[in-house]
Design an enzyme around this catalytic site. Structure first.
Site, PDB file in Angstrom:
ATOM      1  N   ASP A   1      -0.123   5.267   1.209  1.00  0.00           N
ATOM      2  CA  ASP A   1      -0.895   6.358   2.080  1.00  0.00           C
ATOM      3  C   ASP A   1      -1.565   7.244   1.215  1.00  0.00           C
ATOM      4  O   ASP A   1      -1.047   7.609   0.079  1.00  0.00           O
ATOM      5  CB  ASP A   1      -0.397   6.778   3.346  1.00  0.00           C
TER       6      ASP A   1
ATOM      7  N   ARG B   1       8.595   7.153   6.785  1.00  0.00           N
ATOM      8  CA  ARG B   1       7.970   8.414   7.242  1.00  0.00           C
ATOM      9  C   ARG B   1       8.419   8.819   8.718  1.00  0.00           C
ATOM     10  O   ARG B   1       8.352  10.059   9.200  1.00  0.00           O
ATOM     11  CB  ARG B   1       6.349   8.722   7.278  1.00  0.00           C
TER      12      ARG B   1
ATOM     13  N   ARG C   1       0.824  -1.048  -0.048  1.00  0.00           N
ATOM     14  CA  ARG C   1      -0.068   0.031  -0.203  1.00  0.00           C
ATOM     15  C   ARG C   1       0.821   1.066   0.174  1.00  0.00           C
ATOM     16  O   ARG C   1       2.034   1.256   0.392  1.00  0.00           O
ATOM     17  CB  ARG C   1      -0.687   0.220   1.173  1.00  0.00           C
TER      18      ARG C   1
END
Lengths: 247, 247
Positions: free
Chosen positions: B55, B200, B53
């Site tokens: 975000d 992140r 995935r």
């Protein structure tokens, strides 16, 4: 009552979501958004004047504009104050205190534009509104040679929109060349002034040279003819960047 | 009936207008837009599987995905066919015929991410959704030294979202460094896998080092603590790019 100040702004914008620089009936213009933001922070009925228009979709890294004000906001706080009232796709990069006679358009002695081409098979998701995508392989060497013919002082009647109302169409170009970085082809042109659509017609013509549809040796003849029909098509707005206004 | 084919796609996207890669109830996902485009051109009920995935707001230059199909469209025509059904902010850059066992997620041996920071006074209109703007001057030398501590094999429990359900949180990083180009600070990290939000949180921690809020020599202790609270905040999504998936 405070003294009148004349403040020059250096403005970056993403032109994608605007109808261009100038206030128009249909669509939101960059000038209008700036006017409202500055009116809000100065609480005056100011009016911002730009170095020149940019069309819908055209971007700027260094558009120049000025406005007269009696605000007491210190010059170094002005970019922060205006930016706080602007959408994220318009940013004031600098504010400069000028003498009262400075005019962003009439005081300008030249401009630098860039035009960005993406010469790749499938285009780019991220640079979609930022570069003109051309699939066909371009002959950069020929485009480079063709670009040199624009140097010097010429009557650019054939390289301006037929809707242009300017009388004197003689302009001087002192830089006209390409930078290549992989699939990115960047054209930079510097001149003492540009007619309406002039950069987009020059690059549109250079692209025809790159595609083999115009011979690079024919450029002097095309310029000399002063016929719009002999030059290439007007390249799309979204590849064009107003880089800097020179004073 | 045609043979079953297994087709890998290399996908570039601007994540700004999507709720992320994965199909969700609220908002439009990239996976969903791709499914519909491929279903349209193959006229089959295909389902695309991604390498992982991303975000909402995260971009990709080289997301990898695969789908099984019996279409007879030649492999070199597939990117053009799918792109003709996609919005401009999602582009197929390549399609590769794989053997039937290839899986974009389980066959992957690593990933490369980039994180782009704009360290300037006023931010950028054009890079607004493309880089994380930080006004405060960052100490790049310290960030570089801190980045080196992430190299090697570590338990990254402290650098993953507390919502992560993965059991084994040991990962190996073999590249972790910065490139500087004027006001642009680009962090590149390559590893055999990344936990949810791991890049992140790493860059969020390195930014704290750059601001002087975390000492670069404390990084080994922070990693060793396995405590999410000791690491820096999760940096915003819009600076992150999935650069490449390695097989």
């Amino acid at each position: 009552m405070n003294f009148e100040r004349n403040i020059q702004l250096i403005i970056e914008y993403d032109g994608s979501n605007y109808c261009g620089w100038q206030v128009q009936k249909n669509g939101v213009s960059i000038q209008e958004v700036l006017n409202k933001a500055i009116q809000k922070i100065t609480k005056e009925d100011i009016y911002i004047t730009g170095s020149g228009r940019t069309d819908a979709g055209v971007h700027a890294l260094g558009q120049s504009a000025h406005f007269k004000t009696q605000t007491s906001i210190p010059i170094n706080k002005i970019p922060f104050a205006i930016n706080s009232q602007l959408p994220k796709d318009i940013r004031i990069q600098d504010a400069i205190e000028r003498n009262i006679d400075f005019h962003s358009r009439y005081s300008a002695v030249g401009k630098i534009y860039e035009y960005k081409i993406l010469n790749s098979e499938h285009g780019s998701a991220l640079d979609n509104n930022r570069m003109y995508h051309i699939r066909e392989r371009l002959d950069i060497d020929k485009m480079r040679q063709a670009a040199k013919y624009f140097l010097g002082t010429h009557d650019f009647t054939g390289f301006s929109s037929v809707h242009s109302s300017v009388i004197n169409k003689v302009r001087t170009i002192d830089y006209s060349d390409f930078d290549i970085d992989g699939t990115h082809i960047i054209y930079t042109v510097r001149g003492n002034g540009f007619l309406y659509n002039m950069v987009r017609i020059i690059i549109g013509t250079l692209i025809q040279v790159g595609k083999g549809k115009i011979d690079h040796e024919d450029i002097p003849m095309i310029i000399g003819s002063k016929e719009r029909a002999k030059a290439g098509p007007t390249a799309p707005a979204h590849g064009l960047y107003l880089q800097k206004v020179l004073y």
